[in-house]
Design an enzyme around this catalytic site. Structure first.
Site, mmCIF file in Angstrom:
data_model
loop_
_atom_site.group_PDB
_atom_site.id
_atom_site.type_symbol
_atom_site.label_atom_id
_atom_site.label_comp_id
_atom_site.label_asym_id
_atom_site.label_seq_id
_atom_site.Cartn_x
_atom_site.Cartn_y
_atom_site.Cartn_z
ATOM 1 N N LYS A 104 -36.696 -27.087 -11.793
ATOM 2 C CA LYS A 104 -37.433 -27.931 -10.858
ATOM 3 C C LYS A 104 -38.112 -29.142 -11.506
ATOM 4 C CE LYS A 104 -37.076 -25.916 -6.753
ATOM 5 N NZ LYS A 104 -36.660 -26.641 -5.522
ATOM 6 N N SER A 115 -31.116 -20.237 -12.614
ATOM 7 C CA SER A 115 -31.937 -21.390 -12.274
ATOM 8 C C SER A 115 -33.415 -21.245 -12.624
ATOM 9 C CB SER A 115 -31.810 -21.705 -10.781
ATOM 10 O OG SER A 115 -32.174 -20.581 -9.999
#
Length: 428
Positions: free
Chosen positions: A69, A327
């Protein structure tokens, strides 16, 4: 999957009319050069044997702030004007985007206010605050926190940093796609999780357009948790279809509505979107811990869950070189404990049995000996003489034990039945 029809001129490269192009992602990569970590690509022989292919894991769980992110957050915020930076930023997240925004704000000298839902994992909350952001708990899910963050932006003029529905954010996330092709030039299939869609959309642009430059084709597969799967109905309807009742252990992708910008890219470039169950996610998390020595949050484990569940073969895809994107790695230790227990149970390595016994001396010792002789290990016993289903002289007992898999669990149950007991296995 619904496809956008392009003119012949637009077909010179995939997604040529979309809002984010590979040049945007290459520019984002330059901007991030001294900010992010170039995360490693780990070879997984164990997964390769399962899918009969070479499998590598893109370890974005080792990224700064624990997930991808920060890539998109920093690109978005670095491109703000000085006047916008002076107004500060506001964002909403269950954790990973919050940490990414907080870290980027610290790097850029911008004040940040982050709305997080009640019940957010404590490590994510603490890490966000440690980066210097002001955290406000609001709502029961990410969508409610997002709405409040947008309201605050409208009222105060703070710049709203959306977690996925922004072209700069999508471009920043797409830098993972460039790294994948640089680190594994022979990749033919990339699989990754989807929440709002920023990571998948950006990576799809980078991978599809760069592969087209090289005269190659790479398949892109998205994965959602079954209980938070807004993309399949949206793709089927060719429109954004919000879903209600989003509830999954994969809080990082627990989004009830796709983003408009990612959706337009994903429906054009992504080959397939599949879903996986909570049990499959739990099994994948344990697999990564045991076999790859990777601490990965549930949202980061969904592509591995899809590989372990045979989703590629179900689609008729027979890859040779696969990259699965891990992720994120921000997981609450208490959630990890619950997921491990659930995953072991789902994999038949943690067996719970309930039995009614005669309330006589030595009965529990007899049961324990049968289990020990079957080479299982008792980890907990719950013993009760009181209950509506119990008669005088009966005892209800619940035994938790470690086993070696489905076959071994059945062996234990059969040993108990052979001695006249009636073990019941509660549904997990």
């Amino acid at each position: 999957m619904t496809q956008i029809q392009h003119s012949p001129e637009a077909r010179t490269r995939p997604g040529a009319q979309l809002s984010v192009q590979i040049e945007d992602i290459e520019a984002a990569q330059e901007l991030l050069a001294d900010i992010i970590v170039r995360t490693p690509m780990e070879h997984s022989r164990a997964l390769g044997r399962l899918v009969d292919a070479t499998v590598h894991l893109k370890a974005e769980n080792l990224q700064r702030a624990g997930s991808f992110k920060v890539r998109g957050a920093y690109v978005r915020m670095a491109r703000l004007s000085e006047e916008e930076k002076a107004r500060g930023v506001v964002a909403a997240s269950a954790g990973n985007h919050a940490q990414g925004v907080a870290l980027a704000a610290k790097k850029l000298g911008i004040t940040a206010k982050i709305y997080m839902p009640h019940g957010v994992a404590l490590p994510k909350l603490a890490a966000t605050r440690d980066h210097g952001a002001e955290v406000i708990l609001h709502g029961s899910n990410v969508d409610e926190a997002l709405a409040e963050a947008q309201r605050h932006s409208d009222e105060t003029g703070s710049v709203f940093i959306h977690p996925f529905n922004n072209t700069d954010v999508v471009a920043g996330q797409g830098t993972i796609g460039l790294e994948i092709l640089e680190q594994q030039p022979e990749v033919d299939t990339v699989i990754m999780g989807i929440g709002g869609g920023g990571l998948l959309a950006g990576s799809a642009v980078a991978i599809k357009q760069q592969a087209a430059r090289l005269g190659r084709e790479v398949k892109i597969i998205g994965v959602q948790a079954e209980n938070a799967a807004a993309y399949p109905p949206s793709l089927a309807a060719d429109a954004l279809v919000p879903i209600k009742g989003v509830r999954t252990i994969a809080d990082g992708i627990a989004v009830g509505r796709p983003g408009e910008i990612p959706f337009e890219i994903i429906k054009d470039l992504v080959d397939e979107v599949v879903t996986v169950s909570e049990d499959a996610i739990a099994r994948a998390l344990i697999f990564l811990l045991e076999r790859s020595k990777m601490v990965v949050e549930p949202a980061g484990a969904v592509p591995v869950a899809a590989l372990m569940e045979g989703k590629l073969s179900d689609l008729g895809i027979r890859p040779k070189n696969v990259v699965a994107v891990l992720s994120g790695g921000n997981i609450d230790p208490m959630l990890m404990l619950r997921v491990i227990q659930h995953g072991l149970s789902a994999a038949n390595r943690f067996l719970t049995v309930k039995m009614m016994l005669k309330d006589l001396p030595g009965e529990l010792a007899t049961i324990s000996q049968i289990i020990a002789d079957a080479d299982a290990n008792v980890t907990g016993v719950d013993h009760s003489r009181i209950g509506g289903a119990l008669s005088m002289g009966e005892v209800s007992i619940v035994i938790n034990m470690e086993t070696k898999g489905a076959e071994h669990s059945e062996k234990v149950l059969n040993r108990l039945r052979a001695q006249g007991y009636e073990p019941m296995v509660p549904q997990h």
